[in-house]
Scaffold this motif. Structure first.
Motif, PDB file in Angstrom:
ATOM      1  N   GLY A 111       0.725  -1.339   0.444  1.00 18.96           N
ATOM      2  CA  GLY A 111      -0.077   0.234   0.029  1.00 18.96           C
ATOM      3  C   GLY A 111       0.856   1.322   0.403  1.00 18.96           C
ATOM      4  O   GLY A 111       1.936   0.880  -0.739  1.00 18.96           O
ATOM      5  N   THR A 112       0.088   2.773   0.038  1.00 19.29           N
ATOM      6  CA  THR A 112       1.066   3.455   0.175  1.00 19.29           C
ATOM      7  C   THR A 112       1.472   4.008   1.564  1.00 19.29           C
ATOM      8  O   THR A 112       0.474   4.181   2.612  1.00 19.29           O
ATOM      9  CB  THR A 112      -0.288   5.364   0.447  1.00 19.29           C
ATOM     10  N   ALA A 113       2.379   4.511   1.657  1.00 17.82           N
ATOM     11  CA  ALA A 113       3.118   4.181   2.670  1.00 17.82           C
ATOM     12  C   ALA A 113       3.297   6.112   3.419  1.00 17.82           C
ATOM     13  O   ALA A 113       2.637   6.661   2.277  1.00 17.82           O
ATOM     14  CB  ALA A 113       4.665   4.182   2.453  1.00 17.82           C
ATOM     15  N   PHE A 114       3.168   5.808   4.682  1.00 23.62           N
ATOM     16  CA  PHE A 114       3.121   6.862   5.522  1.00 23.62           C
ATOM     17  C   PHE A 114       3.940   7.566   6.216  1.00 23.62           C
ATOM     18  O   PHE A 114       4.372   6.706   7.500  1.00 23.62           O
ATOM     19  CB  PHE A 114       1.027   7.914   5.370  1.00 23.62           C
ATOM     20  N   LEU A 115       4.541   8.566   6.772  1.00 19.52           N
ATOM     21  CA  LEU A 115       5.373   9.245   7.609  1.00 19.52           C
ATOM     22  C   LEU A 115       4.094   9.583   9.186  1.00 19.52           C
ATOM     23  O   LEU A 115       3.556  10.368   9.025  1.00 19.52           O
ATOM     24  CB  LEU A 115       5.772  10.035   8.029  1.00 19.52           C
ATOM     25  N   TRP A 116       4.532   9.119  10.191  1.00 23.42           N
ATOM     26  CA  TRP A 116       4.022   9.578  11.814  1.00 23.42           C
ATOM     27  C   TRP A 116       4.719   9.638  12.380  1.00 23.42           C
ATOM     28  O   TRP A 116       5.694   9.283  13.060  1.00 23.42           O
ATOM     29  CB  TRP A 116       3.193   7.876  11.908  1.00 23.42           C
ATOM     30  N   GLN A 117       4.080  11.083  13.208  1.00 29.12           N
ATOM     31  CA  GLN A 117       4.197  11.289  14.754  1.00 29.12           C
ATOM     32  C   GLN A 117       2.954  11.614  15.324  1.00 29.12           C
ATOM     33  O   GLN A 117       1.916  12.074  15.004  1.00 29.12           O
ATOM     34  CB  GLN A 117       5.110  13.066  14.413  1.00 29.12           C
ATOM     35  N   PRO A 118       3.694  10.641  16.996  1.00 26.38           N
ATOM     36  CA  PRO A 118       2.228  10.978  17.580  1.00 26.38           C
ATOM     37  C   PRO A 118       1.530  11.942  17.791  1.00 26.38           C
ATOM     38  O   PRO A 118       2.532  13.046  18.068  1.00 26.38           O
ATOM     39  CB  PRO A 118       2.981   9.971  18.754  1.00 26.38           C
ATOM     40  N   SER A 119       0.382  12.021  18.114  1.00 32.39           N
ATOM     41  CA  SER A 119       0.020  13.639  18.552  1.00 32.39           C
ATOM     42  C   SER A 119       0.691  13.684  20.153  1.00 32.39           C
ATOM     43  O   SER A 119       0.955  12.796  20.452  1.00 32.39           O
ATOM     44  CB  SER A 119      -1.409  13.824  17.675  1.00 32.39           C
ATOM     45  N   ALA A 120       0.780  14.875  20.412  1.00 34.04           N
ATOM     46  CA  ALA A 120       0.170  14.839  21.794  1.00 34.04           C
ATOM     47  C   ALA A 120      -0.535  14.046  22.786  1.00 34.04           C
ATOM     48  O   ALA A 120       0.196  13.526  23.984  1.00 34.04           O
ATOM     49  CB  ALA A 120       0.622  16.651  22.250  1.00 34.04           C
ATOM     50  N   GLU A 121      -1.888  14.639  22.117  1.00 32.06           N
ATOM     51  CA  GLU A 121      -2.597  13.225  23.324  1.00 32.06           C
ATOM     52  C   GLU A 121      -2.008  11.681  22.743  1.00 32.06           C
ATOM     53  O   GLU A 121      -2.426  11.398  24.003  1.00 32.06           O
ATOM     54  CB  GLU A 121      -3.836  13.565  22.134  1.00 32.06           C
ATOM     55  N   GLN A 122      -2.259  11.233  21.832  1.00 28.87           N
ATOM     56  CA  GLN A 122      -1.104  10.098  21.441  1.00 28.87           C
ATOM     57  C   GLN A 122      -0.300   9.432  22.090  1.00 28.87           C
ATOM     58  O   GLN A 122      -0.196   8.608  23.230  1.00 28.87           O
ATOM     59  CB  GLN A 122      -1.111   9.695  19.942  1.00 28.87           C
ATOM     60  N   GLU A 123       0.730  10.442  22.542  1.00 25.71           N
ATOM     61  CA  GLU A 123       2.134  10.536  23.224  1.00 25.71           C
ATOM     62  C   GLU A 123       1.585   9.812  24.251  1.00 25.71           C
ATOM     63  O   GLU A 123       2.363   9.330  25.625  1.00 25.71           O
ATOM     64  CB  GLU A 123       3.083  11.019  22.814  1.00 25.71           C
ATOM     65  N   GLN A 124       0.731  10.111  25.390  1.00 27.19           N
ATOM     66  CA  GLN A 124       0.182  10.813  26.597  1.00 27.19           C
ATOM     67  C   GLN A 124      -0.064   9.009  27.198  1.00 27.19           C
ATOM     68  O   GLN A 124      -0.146   8.907  27.359  1.00 27.19           O
ATOM     69  CB  GLN A 124      -0.864  11.822  27.029  1.00 27.19           C
ATOM     70  N   ARG A 125      -1.091   9.368  26.007  1.00 25.95           N
ATOM     71  CA  ARG A 125      -2.081   7.389  26.413  1.00 25.95           C
ATOM     72  C   ARG A 125      -0.682   6.898  26.152  1.00 25.95           C
ATOM     73  O   ARG A 125      -0.489   5.389  26.744  1.00 25.95           O
ATOM     74  CB  ARG A 125      -2.606   7.963  25.264  1.00 25.95           C
ATOM     75  N   MET A 126       0.650   6.189  25.338  1.00 26.77           N
ATOM     76  CA  MET A 126       1.281   5.926  25.240  1.00 26.77           C
ATOM     77  C   MET A 126       2.629   5.721  27.294  1.00 26.77           C
ATOM     78  O   MET A 126       2.463   4.569  27.307  1.00 26.77           O
ATOM     79  CB  MET A 126       2.403   5.857  24.331  1.00 26.77           C
TER      80      MET A 126
END
Length: 220
Positions: A135-150
DNA sequence: CATTGATCATAC
DNA sequence: GTATGATCAATG
């Protein structure tokens, strides 16, 4: 430049990975003169290694990102016909000893997940491996909210490990990150802290991203 | 049938 | 054994 902007070198890697979209694993393997296994049963990491080879990731078993100079971690992710993740995503080993000074900010898992190049690939078992499409690759950086959950999950798991409760950790703990065995087989043992504070032997564990979380990442 | 726990190949 | 790459498969 803003910290989350993409450099030219990073963009070149993204473009290179996007050029793979639409190819089948068999077609890509042919260009690299690699044989395609009929099943992944005995070569579970074959797809990941194929993509690493295609993109020129420095092969090796170092506990670092795949492209350290770019600060990018590469992850393939198998998708169902509904474009949902078929498997959880392994990130790295969990340190079970000598980890009291590690914080989320200094952890290996956070370093790896700071910037991930995701490559979705068809993963239904009924599709022959060589016919599975990239498929189509994409670059991801966790949002502040996502990083907080992790971070919340990681801290809960690390607290239990530090308090000698690793044997009481099940894969059901954690909203987005879970801890599960990660070894060649059940005979593999490593050291950890036991309930009474003494050193015990237990199965090595690894951090994994839940499918619900990677599904969220894919839909952004 | 989704999830948790177990496992496979390879390098060093 | 540790660490890379992950998916398999027993279980509830």
């Amino acid at each position: 430049m803003e910290f989350n902007e993409i450099t030219e070198a990073q963009d070149r890697l993204v473009q290179k990975s996007r050029a793979l979209a639409g190819l089948s694993l068999g077609e890509l393997a042919d260009t690299l003169q690699l044989n395609v296994p009929s099943s992944l049963k005995r070569e579970k990491g074959w797809v990941g290694m194929l993509i690493e080879t295609a993109l020129g990731a420095t092969a090796g078993s170092k506990p670092q990102q795949d492209f350290p100079e770019l600060g990018i971690e590469l992850k393939t992710i198998p998708l169902s016909f509904d474009n949902l993740p078929l498997e959880t995503t392994y990130v790295c080993y969990a340190p079970l000893m000598g980890n009291h000074s590690i914080t989320w900010e200094t952890s290996n898992i956070r370093n790896k997940l700071q910037r991930v190049l995701w490559l979705p690939i068809q993963g239904e078992r009924e599709i022959p491996v060589n016919e599975r499409l990239i498929g189509t690759a994409f670059l991801w950086q966790p949002s502040a909210e996502q990083e907080q959950r992790m971070k919340v999950d990681w801290e809960e798991l690390m607290d239990m490990i530090c308090l000698g409760r690793v044997e009481q950790i099940t894969a059901s703990i954690g909203e987005v990150i879970q801890l599960r065995p990660k070894a060649a087989n059940g005979k593999a043992l490593t050291s950890a802290i036991g309930e009474d504070g003494a050193v015990i032997k237990t199965r090595p564990r690894g951090f994994y991203l839940r499918k619900s979380f990677t599904a969220e990442i894919l839909c952004v």
